[in-house]
Write a protein that holds these residues in place. Structure first.
Motif, short mmCIF file in Angstrom:
data_model
loop_
_atom_site.label_atom_id
_atom_site.label_comp_id
_atom_site.label_asym_id
_atom_site.label_seq_id
_atom_site.Cartn_x
_atom_site.Cartn_y
_atom_site.Cartn_z
N VAL A 1 0.87 -1.18 0.00
CA VAL A 1 0.00 0.00 0.00
C VAL A 1 0.91 1.23 0.00
CG1 VAL A 1 -1.80 1.28 1.22
CG2 VAL A 1 -1.82 -1.22 1.27
N ILE A 2 0.80 2.01 -1.06
CA ILE A 2 1.56 3.26 -1.15
C ILE A 2 0.56 4.40 -0.93
CG2 ILE A 2 2.89 4.79 -2.68
CD1 ILE A 2 4.47 2.30 -1.88
N ALA A 3 0.68 5.04 0.23
CA ALA A 3 -0.31 6.07 0.60
C ALA A 3 0.37 7.41 0.78
CB ALA A 3 -1.03 5.66 1.88
N GLY A 4 -0.19 8.42 0.15
CA GLY A 4 0.32 9.78 0.33
C GLY A 4 -0.44 10.45 1.46
N VAL B 1 -2.79 2.24 -4.41
CA VAL B 1 -2.38 3.65 -4.35
C VAL B 1 -3.47 4.44 -3.62
CG1 VAL B 1 -1.77 5.69 -5.71
CG2 VAL B 1 -1.15 3.41 -6.54
N VAL B 2 -3.06 5.18 -2.60
CA VAL B 2 -4.03 5.92 -1.77
C VAL B 2 -3.54 7.37 -1.63
CG1 VAL B 2 -5.27 5.93 0.44
CG2 VAL B 2 -4.35 3.77 -0.43
N VAL B 3 -4.49 8.31 -1.68
CA VAL B 3 -4.14 9.69 -1.34
C VAL B 3 -4.98 10.10 -0.14
CG1 VAL B 3 -3.29 10.46 -3.60
CG2 VAL B 3 -5.73 10.59 -3.14
N CYS B 4 -4.30 10.47 0.95
CA CYS B 4 -4.99 10.88 2.18
C CYS B 4 -4.94 12.40 2.23
CB CYS B 4 -4.33 10.25 3.40
SG CYS B 4 -4.41 8.44 3.33
N VAL B 5 -6.07 13.01 1.98
CA VAL B 5 -6.13 14.45 1.73
C VAL B 5 -6.83 15.16 2.89
CG1 VAL B 5 -6.22 13.94 -0.76
CG2 VAL B 5 -8.35 14.36 0.48
N PRO B 6 -6.68 16.48 2.99
CA PRO B 6 -7.42 17.21 4.03
C PRO B 6 -8.94 17.04 3.84
CG PRO B 6 -5.76 18.61 3.00
CD PRO B 6 -5.81 17.37 2.19
N ASN C 1 -7.57 3.60 -10.32
CA ASN C 1 -7.13 2.70 -9.25
C ASN C 1 -6.57 3.49 -8.06
OD1 ASN C 1 -4.96 3.62 -10.70
ND2 ASN C 1 -3.74 1.77 -10.37
N ILE C 2 -6.92 4.76 -7.96
CA ILE C 2 -6.46 5.57 -6.82
C ILE C 2 -7.58 5.62 -5.78
CG2 ILE C 2 -5.60 7.83 -6.09
CD1 ILE C 2 -4.67 8.28 -8.99
N HIS C 3 -7.21 5.32 -4.55
CA HIS C 3 -8.18 5.30 -3.45
C HIS C 3 -7.99 6.54 -2.59
CE1 HIS C 3 -9.03 1.01 -4.34
NE2 HIS C 3 -7.80 1.08 -4.81
N VAL C 4 -9.08 6.95 -1.94
CA VAL C 4 -9.02 8.20 -1.18
C VAL C 4 -9.12 7.92 0.32
CG1 VAL C 4 -10.18 10.42 -0.76
CG2 VAL C 4 -9.98 9.51 -3.10
N TYR D 1 -10.21 4.99 3.07
CA TYR D 1 -9.14 4.83 4.07
C TYR D 1 -9.18 5.97 5.09
CZ TYR D 1 -6.62 1.22 1.43
OH TYR D 1 -6.25 0.05 0.81
N VAL D 2 -8.58 5.73 6.25
CA VAL D 2 -8.40 6.83 7.20
C VAL D 2 -7.10 6.61 7.98
CG1 VAL D 2 -9.82 5.77 9.05
CG2 VAL D 2 -9.48 8.25 9.01
N VAL D 3 -6.29 7.65 8.05
CA VAL D 3 -5.05 7.60 8.85
C VAL D 3 -5.43 7.87 10.31
CG1 VAL D 3 -2.79 8.70 9.25
CG2 VAL D 3 -3.65 8.46 6.91
N LEU D 4 -4.91 7.06 11.20
CA LEU D 4 -5.21 7.25 12.63
C LEU D 4 -3.90 7.25 13.43
CD1 LEU D 4 -8.22 4.77 12.99
CD2 LEU D 4 -8.34 7.26 12.81
N GLY D 5 -3.85 8.08 14.45
CA GLY D 5 -2.70 8.07 15.37
C GLY D 5 -1.42 8.58 14.76
#
Ligand code: PEP
Length: 255
Positions: free
Chosen positions: A9-12, A41-46, A61-64, A93-97
């Motif tokens: 998983v490559i996440a920005g 591929v994931v982009v974690c945006v504001p 194929n880009i996930h948010v 997706y969600v980034v936590l911690g």
């Protein structure tokens, strides 16, 4: 990484960057670089860019991902966003911690655990960040710190939910500092985390769980870091804001 067991998983992690037009522009630039990627591929945006990102990535194929969510479903929590609000938008997706949330916003292992449970219940794929401070590494307690974070952050979740959770090993001293863990240090820590998951759950869960490395990963060092068997991708801050660099990292996960 062991591709027969796990997909990278490559996440920005864009952090607090990009207006909506800028977000659209960056995603448009990433799109061709993600075609045929042999990784997720994931982009974690504001929060303000989520709708734009979901719209712009439709049919790709880009996930948010988002960068946080609250543990309650609704209520008097001014400024917070619930997990259900994210899924309603089409966020996956969600980034936590993240260490910046732990450092600046009072995030604790207890609240990470609560947020993780809420995210899983809502059907989100959590990316849970753990990692030691420089002082803790220098004192030789990296494994104790990582073990404690795993035990607290993943307390009370099922093996099935653990398999859906991405762990991001992010040594705090390497985030946004330009100081990268060596590939051997990253491998050692990711393998240790996997051994803790095996003890907490079972070997099948440990083999299935994605353990990323994060901390100043860039176009130059990604290939070496990603070549390690227990490093299943990356959580990338600064370099994810430059499409060509992010593209090189995505390509490095293919090899
Ligand atoms: C991050 O934000 O998770 C991160 C690893 O940042 P950077 O790549 O800029 O160190």
């Amino acid at each position: 990484m062991n591709k027969s067991l796990r997909k990278a998983v490559i996440a920005g992690n864009w952090k607090m960057n990009k207006t909506r037009p800028e977000a659209k522009e960056l995603i448009e630039a990433i799109k061709p670089l993600a075609v045929g990627a042999d990784c997720e591929v994931v982009v974690c945006v504001p929060f303000t860019n989520l709708e734009t990102a979901v719209e712009a990535t439709k049919g790709t194929n880009i996930h948010v991902g988002a960068q946080n969510c609250h543990f309650e479903k609704s209520g008097a929590f001014t400024g917070e966003i619930s997990a259900d609000m994210l899924t309603e938008l089409g966020v996956e997706y969600v980034v936590l911690g993240h260490s910046e949330r732990r450092q600046y916003f009072g995030e604790t292992d207890e609240t990470v655990n609560k947020r993780l449970k809420a995210a899983l219940e809502a059907g989100l794929k959590p990316i849970v960040c753990i990692g030691e401070l420089l002082w803790e590494r220098e004192c030789g307690i990296t494994e104790e710190v990582l073990g404690k974070q795993c035990k607290l952050d993943f307390f009370g979740i099922s093996a099935e939910d653990m398999k859906k959770t991405v762990i991001a090993y992010e040594p705090v001293w390497a985030i946004g500092t330009g100081k990268t863990a060596t590939a051997d240090q990253a491998e050692e820590a990711c393998a240790y985390i996997r051994s803790v998951i095996a003890k907490m759950f079972d070997k099948a869960t440990a083999d299935a769980v994605t353990v990323q490395y994060g901390g100043s990963m860039n176009a130059k060092n990604a290939a070496e870091l990603l070549s390690k068997p227990d490093v299943d991708g990356g959580l990338i801050g600064g370099a994810s804001l430059k499409a060509p660099d992010f593209g090189v990292i995505i390509a490095a996960a293919k090899e």
